[in-house]
Design a protein around this motif. Structure first.
Motif, PDB file in Angstrom:
ATOM      1  N   LYS A  89      25.889  15.193   2.979  1.00 55.93           N
ATOM      2  CA  LYS A  89      25.053  16.384   3.225  1.00 55.93           C
ATOM      3  C   LYS A  89      26.298  17.467   3.902  1.00 55.93           C
ATOM      4  O   LYS A  89      26.051  18.760   3.275  1.00 55.93           O
ATOM      5  N   THR A  90      26.956  17.240   4.636  1.00 55.38           N
ATOM      6  CA  THR A  90      28.074  18.300   5.071  1.00 55.38           C
ATOM      7  C   THR A  90      28.857  18.850   4.080  1.00 55.38           C
ATOM      8  O   THR A  90      29.114  19.805   3.990  1.00 55.38           O
ATOM      9  N   LYS A  91      29.429  17.841   3.253  1.00 62.04           N
ATOM     10  CA  LYS A  91      30.187  18.270   2.075  1.00 62.04           C
ATOM     11  C   LYS A  91      29.354  19.313   1.408  1.00 62.04           C
ATOM     12  O   LYS A  91      30.035  20.175   0.759  1.00 62.04           O
ATOM     13  N   ALA A  92      28.092  19.011   0.905  1.00 56.19           N
ATOM     14  CA  ALA A  92      27.367  19.602  -0.039  1.00 56.19           C
ATOM     15  C   ALA A  92      27.221  21.122   0.680  1.00 56.19           C
ATOM     16  O   ALA A  92      27.446  22.157  -0.328  1.00 56.19           O
ATOM     17  N   THR A  93      26.867  20.895   1.800  1.00 61.70           N
ATOM     18  CA  THR A  93      26.782  22.398   2.479  1.00 61.70           C
ATOM     19  C   THR A  93      27.987  23.209   2.327  1.00 61.70           C
ATOM     20  O   THR A  93      27.892  24.438   1.926  1.00 61.70           O
ATOM     21  N   GLU A  94      29.104  22.560   2.909  1.00 58.19           N
ATOM     22  CA  GLU A  94      30.405  23.150   2.737  1.00 58.19           C
ATOM     23  C   GLU A  94      30.679  23.926   1.333  1.00 58.19           C
ATOM     24  O   GLU A  94      31.060  24.989   1.143  1.00 58.19           O
ATOM     25  N   GLU A  95      30.380  22.891   0.569  1.00 57.51           N
ATOM     26  CA  GLU A  95      30.532  23.309  -1.179  1.00 57.51           C
ATOM     27  C   GLU A  95      29.799  24.565  -1.468  1.00 57.51           C
ATOM     28  O   GLU A  95      30.079  25.500  -1.895  1.00 57.51           O
ATOM     29  N   GLU A 122      30.513  31.856  -0.955  1.00 60.32           N
ATOM     30  CA  GLU A 122      31.598  32.850  -0.524  1.00 60.32           C
ATOM     31  C   GLU A 122      32.381  33.504  -1.746  1.00 60.32           C
ATOM     32  O   GLU A 122      32.718  34.843  -1.826  1.00 60.32           O
ATOM     33  N   SER A 123      32.628  32.446  -2.605  1.00 57.41           N
ATOM     34  CA  SER A 123      33.618  32.999  -3.789  1.00 57.41           C
ATOM     35  C   SER A 123      32.568  33.919  -4.636  1.00 57.41           C
ATOM     36  O   SER A 123      33.194  34.934  -5.190  1.00 57.41           O
ATOM     37  N   ALA A 124      31.262  33.626  -4.593  1.00 54.61           N
ATOM     38  CA  ALA A 124      30.416  34.627  -5.542  1.00 54.61           C
ATOM     39  C   ALA A 124      30.295  36.018  -4.716  1.00 54.61           C
ATOM     40  O   ALA A 124      30.474  37.077  -5.296  1.00 54.61           O
ATOM     41  N   ARG A 125      30.350  35.923  -3.347  1.00 55.38           N
ATOM     42  CA  ARG A 125      30.375  37.213  -2.685  1.00 55.38           C
ATOM     43  C   ARG A 125      31.590  37.994  -2.914  1.00 55.38           C
ATOM     44  O   ARG A 125      31.506  39.109  -3.152  1.00 55.38           O
TER      45      ARG A 125
END
Lengths: 164, 362
Positions: free
Chosen positions: A95-101, A107-110
């Motif tokens: 879950k954490t990893k997914a959230t981070e991803e 972020e990159s989109a932003r």
């Protein structure tokens, strides 16, 4: 009194007969019988004792079994618990990893949006500059025809620009 | 307790085998014959003695004038005429003499073989196989056969449960070992004496019972014969004396706990103790003989009553016979018990004497 007088003949017969029967029985009968009885008594005694010890052994084994069973059960429970914990952890980590991803993606989109925005702005600025130059050119061209008109026009243009 | 139950069962078994009636009827017929033949007055004393005493032939049955007896060998050595072996049937029931020998009718040698020498009765050296000797030999062979076969069964069925005859005899053997030998002699030393104790126990018991059976192979009064009990007691005496240890002899010649003046200068205590060494087996001899003989005498006395009253009047005899037979049955049953008790007592006392002989100083 004939009744209480020992007879030598009977004495001799009895002595020989009794001595030989005693000897024969002592040699061929009694030891075998007495030993066999004693041996059997001993073996019965031993059998009883060993039965008793076997019973104790059995009880001990049973207790051991119970203990082992209990331990196994406890171990199984522990293992189950551990497995569950592990599973939970994996899920949590995932879950954490997914959230981070996801965050990274966002972020990159932003960042992309930002850079696009900057690019767009700079393009607009460039456009404005070109426009300004064009206006300026047009203004310059009209200057020589009529001052008044030129001024009005300029003013009108300025208004137009300001709207932008 | 279990041993005693088994013993009672066996005693009961023998009760069934012993026809008390037969003992009465047998003697009955014999007496009727004697009375009609001799036409003599009935003498209960002689009647009883003849039945208790040893004989040169073995009476089987009589019917009227007809006697059926098994003849037995007479073996005599005479200083005058040498060595003779012949059958007792040559005497024709004491009515005739043979080779100068005859059965004495009266006097010191009544019923014994005597030789007529110069008109006097002289008793030869007599090793005849009399009724008691033959009966004793039969029971000896029987004992040998029974116990050697039982011993074989024990070897064959090692460690298994007793079976058949072995199962009947084992409780008695165990009784003799556990209840007689062990307590009387002690756990440490009893083993050595067990063969002798078992032999005399079974010999005495068997012959006591055989004496109660009124026909062949019973009917002989073996254990009621002083010579037989003498030999048994002599064996006990020999074994006691041979096995006597230092402590045993010290007890006799220097009895501890007795004031010195009873031992010196007149050795009063040692004399008394030494006498005890001989009186013990003597008492054994007399006790067995007297108990068995007395039992037989009582039975025979009750039977004699029938003839005594019968001589007065036949009706009185008939009436008495009812009561007498009842008492004879009672006595025979009692004798079955006595047969066992006397065997037990003789064995127990022998064991006690052996126990004294091997007792350690403590």
């Amino acid at each position: 009194m004939g009744l209480v007088t020992p007879e030598l003949g009977t004495f001799i017969w009895m002595f020989i007969a009794f001595a030989s029967v005693f000897f024969l029985l002592k040699k061929y009968a009694w030891p075998a019988i007495v030993d066999a009885i004693e041996e059997r008594n001993n073996s019965i005694k031993e059998a009883l004792l060993s039965a008793e010890s076997a019973k104790e052994e059995m009880a001990k084994l049973q207790a051991d079994n119970q203990k082992i069973l209990k331990e196994a059960r406890r171990e199984r429970e522990g293992m189950l618990k551990e497995a569950k914990e592990l599973g939970d952890q994996i899920v949590r980590e995932a879950k954490t990893k997914a959230t981070e991803e996801a965050e990274k993606v966002v972020e990159s989109a932003r960042q992309a949006i930002e850079s696009d925005k900057v690019a767009a702005l700079s393009e607009i600025k460039a456009q404005v500059a070109t426009l300004s130059v064009e206006i300026a050119e047009k203004v310059l061209r009209r200057q020589f025809e009529d001052d008044q008109q030129q001024k009005d026009y300029f003013q009108k243009l300025m208004k137009e620009v300001n709207i932008n | 307790m279990k041993h005693i139950h088994r013993l009672l069962l066996i005693a009961f078994f023998f009760t069934c085998l012993t026809p008390a009636f037969a003992s009465v009827s047998d003697e009955h017929e014999h007496e009727i014959h004697q009375e009609s033949h001799n036409k003599k007055k009935f003498e209960p004393g002689n009647f009883i003695m003849d039945h208790i005493a040893d004989a040169y032939d073995w009476h089987v049955f009589s019917y009227g004038d007809f006697h059926f007896t098994a003849p037995l060998p007479v073996i005599v050595y005479s200083e005058h005429s040498g060595f003779h072996v012949f059958m007792s049937s040559n005497f024709h029931h004491g009515h005739s003499s043979y080779k100068g020998f005859e059965l004495a009718k009266e006097g010191e040698y009544r019923g014994k073989v005597v030789e007529m020498v110069n008109g006097h009765h002289v008793r030869p050296f007599d090793i005849s196989m009399t009724k008691n000797v033959v009966s004793m030999l039969i029971s000896m062979i029987f004992l040998l056969w029974v116990f050697i076969s039982v011993a074989k069964t024990y070897t064959k069925r090692k460690g298994q449960e007793p079976k058949g005859l072995q199962a009947y005899l084992e409780p008695i053997i165990v009784f003799v070992i556990d209840e007689i030998a062990k307590p009387a002699i002690g756990e440490k030393k009893y083993k050595k004496f067990v063969p002798f104790l078992l032999t005399i126990f079974f010999f005495i018991w068997l012959n006591n019972l055989m004496g109660l059976v009124p026909f062949i192979p019973g009917g002989a009064n073996v254990t009621g014969n002083i010579t037989i009990t003498m030999v048994l007691a002599l064996f006990t005496f020999i074994i006691t004396t041979v096995n006597g240890n230092k402590n045993y002899w010290k007890h006799i010649f220097n009895t501890p706990g007795v004031p010195w003046w009873l031992k010196f200068p007149v050795p009063l205590m040692p004399l008394v103790e030494l006498m005890g060494v001989f009186t013990k087996p003597f008492v054994l001899m007399v006790r067995l003989f007297a108990n068995i003989t007395a039992g037989h005498m009582i039975v025979l006395a009750f039977v004699s009553l029938i003839f005594i009253f019968g001589e007065m009047s036949p009706a009185l005899g008939m009436g008495t016979s009812v009561i007498s037979v009842f008492f004879v049955i009672f006595m025979d049953v009692l004798e079955l018990l006595v047969a066992l008790i006397q065997a037990y007592v003789f064995t127990l006392l022998s064991a006690l004497y052996f126990g004294m002989a091997v007792e350690e100083h403590h």
